[in-house]
Design a protein around this motif. Structure first.
Motif, mmCIF file in Angstrom:
data_model
loop_
_atom_site.group_PDB
_atom_site.id
_atom_site.type_symbol
_atom_site.label_atom_id
_atom_site.label_comp_id
_atom_site.label_asym_id
_atom_site.label_seq_id
_atom_site.Cartn_x
_atom_site.Cartn_y
_atom_site.Cartn_z
ATOM 1 N N THR A 51 0.869 -1.169 0.000
ATOM 2 C CA THR A 51 0.000 0.000 0.000
ATOM 3 C C THR A 51 0.903 1.215 0.000
ATOM 4 O OG1 THR A 51 -1.972 1.013 1.015
ATOM 5 C CG2 THR A 51 -0.254 0.235 2.516
ATOM 6 N N GLU A 52 0.614 2.206 -0.832
ATOM 7 C CA GLU A 52 1.462 3.389 -0.929
ATOM 8 C C GLU A 52 1.420 4.177 0.376
ATOM 9 O OE1 GLU A 52 3.205 4.829 -3.664
ATOM 10 O OE2 GLU A 52 2.953 2.983 -4.820
ATOM 11 N N LEU A 53 2.578 4.598 0.868
ATOM 12 C CA LEU A 53 2.623 5.390 2.087
ATOM 13 C C LEU A 53 2.299 6.850 1.802
ATOM 14 C CD1 LEU A 53 5.714 4.004 4.043
ATOM 15 C CD2 LEU A 53 3.296 3.354 4.203
ATOM 16 N N VAL A 54 1.626 7.469 2.755
ATOM 17 C CA VAL A 54 1.228 8.870 2.626
ATOM 18 C C VAL A 54 2.468 9.738 2.424
ATOM 19 C CG1 VAL A 54 0.189 10.817 3.869
ATOM 20 C CG2 VAL A 54 -0.841 8.533 4.032
ATOM 21 N N PRO A 55 2.464 10.615 1.432
ATOM 22 C CA PRO A 55 3.617 11.510 1.225
ATOM 23 C C PRO A 55 3.857 12.411 2.431
ATOM 24 C CG PRO A 55 2.137 11.538 -0.677
ATOM 25 C CD PRO A 55 1.422 10.798 0.410
ATOM 26 N N GLU A 56 5.085 12.868 2.577
ATOM 27 C CA GLU A 56 5.427 13.710 3.717
ATOM 28 C C GLU A 56 4.871 15.120 3.583
ATOM 29 O OE1 GLU A 56 9.598 13.647 4.398
ATOM 30 O OE2 GLU A 56 9.680 11.506 4.861
ATOM 31 N N GLN A 57 4.706 15.600 2.358
ATOM 32 C CA GLN A 57 4.210 16.964 2.194
ATOM 33 C C GLN A 57 2.717 17.030 2.541
ATOM 34 O OE1 GLN A 57 5.134 14.987 -0.317
ATOM 35 N NE2 GLN A 57 3.772 15.197 -2.084
ATOM 36 N N PRO A 58 2.221 18.202 2.958
ATOM 37 C CA PRO A 58 0.801 18.352 3.296
ATOM 38 C C PRO A 58 -0.091 18.022 2.110
ATOM 39 C CG PRO A 58 2.062 20.238 4.075
ATOM 40 C CD PRO A 58 2.988 19.440 3.195
ATOM 41 N N LEU A 59 -1.222 17.381 2.393
ATOM 42 C CA LEU A 59 -2.199 17.030 1.375
ATOM 43 C C LEU A 59 -3.467 17.823 1.653
ATOM 44 C CD1 LEU A 59 -1.602 13.160 1.394
ATOM 45 C CD2 LEU A 59 -0.723 14.817 -0.260
ATOM 46 N N ASN A 60 -3.791 18.744 0.770
ATOM 47 C CA ASN A 60 -4.911 19.650 0.992
ATOM 48 C C ASN A 60 -6.045 19.476 -0.007
ATOM 49 O OD1 ASN A 60 -3.521 21.054 3.151
ATOM 50 N ND2 ASN A 60 -2.235 21.960 1.558
ATOM 51 N N ALA A 61 -5.872 18.541 -0.944
ATOM 52 C CA ALA A 61 -6.899 18.300 -1.946
ATOM 53 C C ALA A 61 -6.691 16.914 -2.533
ATOM 54 C CB ALA A 61 -6.840 19.355 -3.053
#
Length: 300
Positions: A171-181
């Motif tokens: 499963t792909e890990l959540v990127p470190e940068q903020p996710l706003n959309a």
């Protein structure tokens, strides 16, 4: 009552924050919440799943064939390297059965299990239930691209541990940068409605601690949870130069450009095909009437 007081992290049970709203299946306005402790992301409770799974394999899963071929090659090397004594295997959520068939062709005694999808390639090797009469636990269970579909991660892990003490999954890990959309990360795919849970390394570590498991990860997309400590790291230390790591970690849709730069082979059409499929699905959904009370602006 403030909804943030009622929604809790499905990893820790602790507080979450809303990060954006998106239209799921083109008509349901859904909030995506992020765990403040682990950065795990979850959707609203997914009431739309029956509709989302009216077709088990979505129109956007164009990388299915290539993914199975590459996962089979990488899994063979990983098992031989880190789990050489493993004899019996189960592919959970195995889709059309292609991975099971490929692994059996390689000499690995795999069985197939999927309650949503028709088994085409592994007929005669499917399980009707996770507790088959006369079969002991499997030495390894694989779950490729399954965890992000689970509305309850803990329940999924309990289910997998009921058949094996070692879980190899992607499963792909959540990127470190903020996710706003939703557009900030391709993995959300709200158009299909099937991805409802998104994991960070901290989230997987929290789950490992809760179930008293050892966690191994390539820190990108592939992971192992095991009740026993493995004698050899399943993921090579020098990941950047390892073909095993590259096969496991690199999404198939991202592989086309690298392959062209390393050889004279044509660039893969998969990335462009995927982008076109997303647009086609969005256009199809846009032509359907909104859910009663909904709006095109996805406002709550």
């Amino acid at each position: 009552m403030d909804s943030t007081q009622t929604v809790k992290s499905k990893i820790t049970g602790g507080p979450v924050k809303p990060i954006f709203d998106a239209k799921v299946l083109g008509k349901y306005c859904v909030t995506y919440w992020q765990c403040l402790e682990t950065m795990f992301i979850q959707t609203d409770e997914p009431y739309w799943l029956d509709e989302a799974y009216s077709t088990a394999i979505t129109d956007l899963d164009l990388g299915l064939a290539g993914r199975n071929v590459n996962k089979a090659e990488a899994a063979e090397r990983l098992i031989d390297r880190a789990l050489p004594d493993a004899k019996t295997f189960l592919d959970f959520g195995g889709g059309y059965g292609l991975f099971t068939r490929l692994m059996r062709d390689k000499g690995f005694d795999f069985r197939h299990y999927d309650i949503y999808c028709q088994n085409i390639f592994a007929k005669g090797f499917e399980l009707d239930a996770l507790e088959p009469v006369g079969l002991s636990k499997f030495d390894l269970v694989t779950a490729w691209e399954v965890f992000e579909h689970a509305p309850n991660p803990r329940e999924l892990i309990r289910q997998l541990l009921s058949v094996s003490g070692t879980i190899l999954f992607s499963t792909e890990l959540v990127p470190e940068q903020p996710l706003n959309a939703e557009s900030d990360w391709w993995y959300f795919t709200p158009e299909t409605g099937q991805h409802v849970s998104f994991y960070s390394r901290k989230a997987l570590h929290s789950l490992a601690e809760e179930f008293n498991l050892f966690l191994y990860s390539d820190n990108t997309a592939n992971h192992i949870l095991s009740a026993r400590k493995l004698e050899i790291d399943p993921f090579p230390a020098e990941r950047s130069s390892s073909s095993l790591f590259r096969l496991l970690a690199e999404p198939v849709w991202r592989r086309g450009k690298r392959m062209r730069t390393q050889s004279n082979r044509r660039e893969s059409l998969l990335p462009a095909d995927f982008a076109n499929a997303v647009e086609q699905l969005k256009n199809t959904k846009a032509q359907q009437p909104d859910r009663p009370g909904g709006s095109s602006a996805c406002q709550k």
